[in-house]
Write an enzyme that holds these catalytic residues in place. Sequence first.
Site, PDB file in Angstrom:
ATOM      1  N   ARG A   1       0.833  -1.216   0.000  1.00 61.20           N
ATOM      2  CA  ARG A   1       0.000   0.000   0.000  1.00 61.20           C
ATOM      3  C   ARG A   1       0.858   1.253   0.000  1.00 61.20           C
ATOM      4  O   ARG A   1       0.518   2.245  -0.650  1.00 61.20           O
ATOM      5  CB  ARG A   1      -0.962  -0.034   1.192  1.00 61.20           C
ATOM      6  CG  ARG A   1      -2.039   1.022   1.111  1.00 61.20           C
ATOM      7  CD  ARG A   1      -3.095   0.844   2.181  1.00 61.20           C
ATOM      8  NE  ARG A   1      -2.537   0.989   3.519  1.00 61.20           N
ATOM      9  CZ  ARG A   1      -3.203   0.740   4.652  1.00 61.20           C
ATOM     10  NH1 ARG A   1      -4.458   0.319   4.603  1.00 61.20           N
ATOM     11  NH2 ARG A   1      -2.627   0.897   5.828  1.00 61.20           N
TER      12      ARG A   1
ATOM     13  N   LYS B   1      -2.815   6.467   1.300  1.00 62.61           N
ATOM     14  CA  LYS B   1      -2.547   6.970   2.645  1.00 62.61           C
ATOM     15  C   LYS B   1      -1.553   8.124   2.525  1.00 62.61           C
ATOM     16  O   LYS B   1      -0.339   7.935   2.613  1.00 62.61           O
ATOM     17  CB  LYS B   1      -2.006   5.825   3.508  1.00 62.61           C
ATOM     18  CG  LYS B   1      -2.373   5.960   4.964  1.00 62.61           C
ATOM     19  CD  LYS B   1      -2.268   4.635   5.674  1.00 62.61           C
ATOM     20  CE  LYS B   1      -2.258   4.791   7.167  1.00 62.61           C
ATOM     21  NZ  LYS B   1      -3.427   5.434   7.740  1.00 62.61           N
TER      22      LYS B   1
ATOM     23  N   GLU C   1     -16.271   5.869   4.921  1.00 63.80           N
ATOM     24  CA  GLU C   1     -15.486   5.468   6.087  1.00 63.80           C
ATOM     25  C   GLU C   1     -15.388   6.644   7.031  1.00 63.80           C
ATOM     26  O   GLU C   1     -16.020   7.675   6.811  1.00 63.80           O
ATOM     27  CB  GLU C   1     -14.102   4.965   5.653  1.00 63.80           C
ATOM     28  CG  GLU C   1     -13.253   5.999   4.949  1.00 63.80           C
ATOM     29  CD  GLU C   1     -11.840   5.486   4.656  1.00 63.80           C
ATOM     30  OE1 GLU C   1     -11.313   4.687   5.445  1.00 63.80           O
ATOM     31  OE2 GLU C   1     -11.273   5.906   3.639  1.00 63.80           O
TER      32      GLU C   1
HETATM   33  N1  PLP Z   1      -9.140   4.319   6.757  1.00 61.78           N
HETATM   34  C1  PLP Z   1      -8.344   5.363   7.045  1.00 61.78           C
HETATM   35  C2  PLP Z   1      -8.727   6.687   6.502  1.00 61.78           C
HETATM   36  C3  PLP Z   1      -7.200   5.174   7.827  1.00 61.78           C
HETATM   37  O1  PLP Z   1      -6.407   6.206   8.120  1.00 61.78           O
HETATM   38  C4  PLP Z   1      -6.887   3.898   8.307  1.00 61.78           C
HETATM   39  C5  PLP Z   1      -5.691   3.659   9.093  1.00 61.78           C
HETATM   40  O2  PLP Z   1      -4.726   3.140   8.669  1.00 61.78           O
HETATM   41  C6  PLP Z   1      -7.745   2.843   7.980  1.00 61.78           C
HETATM   42  C7  PLP Z   1      -8.852   3.091   7.210  1.00 61.78           C
HETATM   43  C8  PLP Z   1      -7.473   1.454   8.468  1.00 61.78           C
HETATM   44  O3  PLP Z   1      -6.494   0.837   7.693  1.00 61.78           O
HETATM   45  P1  PLP Z   1      -5.600  -0.333   8.282  1.00 61.78           P
HETATM   46  O4  PLP Z   1      -6.544  -1.384   8.736  1.00 61.78           O
HETATM   47  O5  PLP Z   1      -4.763  -0.770   7.149  1.00 61.78           O
HETATM   48  O6  PLP Z   1      -4.828   0.260   9.400  1.00 61.78           O
HETATM   49  C1  COI Z   2      -3.778   3.689  11.520  1.00 60.52           C
HETATM   50  O1  COI Z   2      -4.750   3.065  11.960  1.00 60.52           O
HETATM   51  O2  COI Z   2      -2.663   3.188  11.425  1.00 60.52           O
HETATM   52  C2  COI Z   2      -3.896   5.062  11.092  1.00 60.52           C
HETATM   53  O3  COI Z   2      -3.038   5.525  10.404  1.00 60.52           O
HETATM   54  C3  COI Z   2      -5.040   5.843  11.515  1.00 60.52           C
HETATM   55  C4  COI Z   2      -4.607   7.180  12.001  1.00 60.52           C
HETATM   56  C5  COI Z   2      -5.779   8.075  11.924  1.00 60.52           C
HETATM   57  C6  COI Z   2      -4.013   7.107  13.358  1.00 60.52           C
END
Ligand code: PLP
Ligand code: COI
Length: 339
Positions: free
Chosen positions: A81, A183, A219
């Site tokens: 990612r 991200k 989300e």
């Molecule tokens: N959506 C957003 C906007 C986020 O910042 C995050 C954090 O990483 C997630 C979803 C969840 O992603 P992950 O499960 O890969 O941490």
């Molecule tokens: C994460 O879950 O790793 C994120 O980057 C979310 C962030 C808003 C702390």
Amino acid sequence: MSKNIDWSSLGFGYMPTDYRYVSYFKDGKWDEGQLVSDPNIVLNECACVFQYAQTVFEGLKAYTTANGDIVTFRPDLNAARLADSAKRLEIPPVSEEQFLDAVKKVVEANKDFVPPYGSGASLYIRPYIMGTNAVIGVKPAEEYQFRILVTPVGPYFKGGAKPIVIKVSDYDRAAPHGTGNIKAGLNYAMSLYPIVKAHEEGFSENMYLDPATRTKVEETGGANIIFIKGNKFITPKSDSILPSITRRSLMIVAEKYLGLEVEHREVLFDEIKDMDEMGLCGTAAVISPVGRVNDHGNIIDIPSGMTEMGPTLTKLRETLLGIQEGTVEAPEGWIYKIC
Ligand code: PLP
Ligand code: COI
């Protein structure tokens, strides 16, 4: 020796640790990277990251398992990612091999900051890449730094697994065909104004709807959304949400471990009133139950309520944490041992 930290009282905050990783990109290539002790960075005032926000990041965690190993969860997906995010902002991606090597080195060097098994805390790992040389016309940088900092953290939302109340935002987090699926710091910069407003109004998070029609669930500012309805695990599909690694893993856990039927599809906002349980999921959030959604004064109470997490989300959360902490057998390749 584990550091003398009160692990159980940690919130989701930054604490400098002993080492951080840095690799420099110059003359068209990444160097081999090193660990450094200085938490500060000195850059030119006109660095592309300052002027045009050319920066992308990741988030993952290291855990101490029941048998004392230090592990991370599916870091190969974070590597992939980060590379996708980087390409979208004209940043040279780092290879999966370099990413995994960097994660291993920086966690191992800071192993005394990895919270013990059973403490409820973990070591948050934040990889990021930024454009560092001076740029004044709008164009990508030619020099970059790939860095990883780590910091011990507790729950993202106060109260851990207590149900939260979220509001439907007046703002969009992503444009159609924009950058919602990567991200990048820019997606979080624009969320600061709405999150400050939401907190002032007493809400834990903002729920964003699809920017084109504002009829579908997307989300929140920092997590994907999941629903339980009877025997179904339902989660929104959209090109403008971040492909959460937690959510993609929970889809597998729901089906293979709990025997739920998984639906990954567009979810209308109007369907929320018919759901049994609702939660936010992500690395930081793990699974946080939503007890109530406030849509401009129109209240939707989720049947699982405001006192505790619903039964199916509880099972999902326990299974996921069990996999991450080594008490439940993990699918092949999900657990990456650091030391
Ligand atoms: N959506 C957003 C906007 C986020 O910042 C995050 C954090 O990483 C997630 C979803 C969840 O992603 P992950 O499960 O890969 O941490
Ligand atoms: C994460 O879950 O790793 C994120 O980057 C979310 C962030 C808003 C702390």
